[in-house]
Write a protein that holds these residues in place. Structure first.
Motif, PDB file in Angstrom:
ATOM      1  N   GLU A  57       0.824  -1.208   0.000  1.00 35.05           N
ATOM      2  CA  GLU A  57       0.000   0.000   0.000  1.00 35.05           C
ATOM      3  C   GLU A  57       0.861   1.263   0.000  1.00 35.05           C
ATOM      4  N   PHE A  80       2.423   1.662  -3.433  1.00 36.42           N
ATOM      5  CA  PHE A  80       1.382   2.105  -4.361  1.00 36.42           C
ATOM      6  C   PHE A  80       1.138   3.602  -4.216  1.00 36.42           C
ATOM      7  N   TYR A  86      -2.200  -1.377  -8.037  1.00 35.44           N
ATOM      8  CA  TYR A  86      -2.565  -1.858  -6.698  1.00 35.44           C
ATOM      9  C   TYR A  86      -2.655  -3.378  -6.683  1.00 35.44           C
ATOM     10  N   LYS A  97      -0.026  -5.869  -4.569  1.00 33.94           N
ATOM     11  CA  LYS A  97      -0.594  -6.766  -3.565  1.00 33.94           C
ATOM     12  C   LYS A  97      -0.457  -8.225  -3.984  1.00 33.94           C
ATOM     13  N   SER A 126      -5.567   6.964  -4.479  1.00 36.02           N
ATOM     14  CA  SER A 126      -4.530   6.237  -3.745  1.00 36.02           C
ATOM     15  C   SER A 126      -4.300   6.766  -2.330  1.00 36.02           C
ATOM     16  N   SER A 155      -3.580   4.558   1.060  1.00 34.68           N
ATOM     17  CA  SER A 155      -2.168   4.341   1.383  1.00 34.68           C
ATOM     18  C   SER A 155      -1.568   5.272   2.422  1.00 34.68           C
TER      19      SER A 155
END
Length: 298
Positions: free
Chosen positions: A37, A40, A84, A88, A199, A203
């Motif tokens: 996260e 990202f 993302y 992940k 985002s 994040s």
């Protein structure tokens, strides 16, 4: 320089960068000092800042509200969802599964381009995609370096990687007209602006909670590569390819990624060059050549 050649060189450069990016992302994930996260969010925020800074020195372009909305959608489909899900998914998957699933991107791009851009799915185009797909699968299964410490993939990891190739294939197959209508800087500054807006809520907590003192120099260099080269530079090059080449051809350059990974592995002494690998690489480029010669939409 020939416009199509420029497009091919831009795509080749972008996906060469992405090839090393896969290696570095796996390394960063294994270090466990920076969460997916946080990575990202850093990519979206810093890339947005970079493209808005570039726009100060570029020729201003007026963008109607309708196209701003399309750019917002392109930012979600082409940046937020692929990045993302990849960051992940790679933490929950083996390298070999990541490579195999990623090889489906050209198939999705071909389908979306046929639906939204009326690009014909000709026999030659299908033959080219299947030829390159056969080459990349042969390369994957004959490469020793893909057998890393991650022995298996979770269902969630596989689902995320499928979403990654599906959404990026959709971006390539749907939004090419925007790349032909606006400059790269204008397009990317708006796409990354909306990607950043999405985002930040996802994040910001992870970015704040990173123990920056615990991040090794090696990981810091890899993160810098990820943000600067694999985000700002690569996403400057991809639209340059999109505006000159058809979506399926652009997407087929994803097959450069396992080739780059194999080359790095051979240079590092983790793998060996064999006739199977040479054949696989030749099949990949033969497929790109066949699709390049296929019939385009009028």
């Amino acid at each position: 320089m020939n416009s199509r050649l420029t497009g091919h060189l831009a795509c080749a450069a972008a996906y060469t960068i992405f090839g090393l990016n896969i290696v570095f992302c796996k390394d960063i994930a294994n270090a466990e000092s920076v969460s997916p996260e946080a990575l990202f969010g850093a990519r979206m925020i810093l890339a947005a800042a970079a493209f808005w800074l570039m726009s100060i020195f570029a020729k201003p372009e007026k963008v109607p509200f309708k196209d701003v909305c399309l750019m917002a959608l392109a930012g979600i489909v082409g940046l937020v969802l692929p990045q993302y899900t990849f960051l992940k998914g790679i933490t929950m998957s083996s390298s070999i599964d990541c490579s195999i699933i990623g090889s489906l991107t050209p198939v999705w791009a071909m389908i979306f381009a046929a639906i939204f851009l009326k690009e014909p799915i000709s026999g030659k185009k299908v033959l080219g995609v299947l030829t390159s797909l056969a080459g990349v699968l042969l390369l994957i299964f004959t490469s020793l370096h893909f057998q890393d410490g991650q022995q298996s993939s979770t269902m969630a990891g596989i689902a995320l990687l499928i979403a990654n190739c599906f959404t990026f294939g959709a971006y390539l197959g749907i939004f090419r007209p925007l790349t032909q209508k606006y400059s790269i800087v204008t397009l990317m500054k708006w796409m990354f602006f909306f990607a950043m807006l999405v985002s930040v809520p996802l994040s910001i907590k992870s970015i704040i909670s990173v123990d920056y003192a615990a991040v090794s120099t090696k990981v810091a260099v890899e993160i810098a590569y990820l943000v600067i080269l694999a985000t700002v530079v690569a996403y400057f090059l991809i639209p340059a390819g999109q505006r000159r080449l058809r979506p399926t051809i652009v997407s087929m350059y994803t097959y450069l990624q396992p080739i780059i990974a194999v080359i790095v592995s051979i240079v590092a002494g983790m793998d060996t060059l064999s006739w199977q690998k040479v054949l696989a690489i030749l099949l990949v480029f033969a497929g790109v050549w066949i699709v390049n010669k296929s019939r385009a939409a009028a």
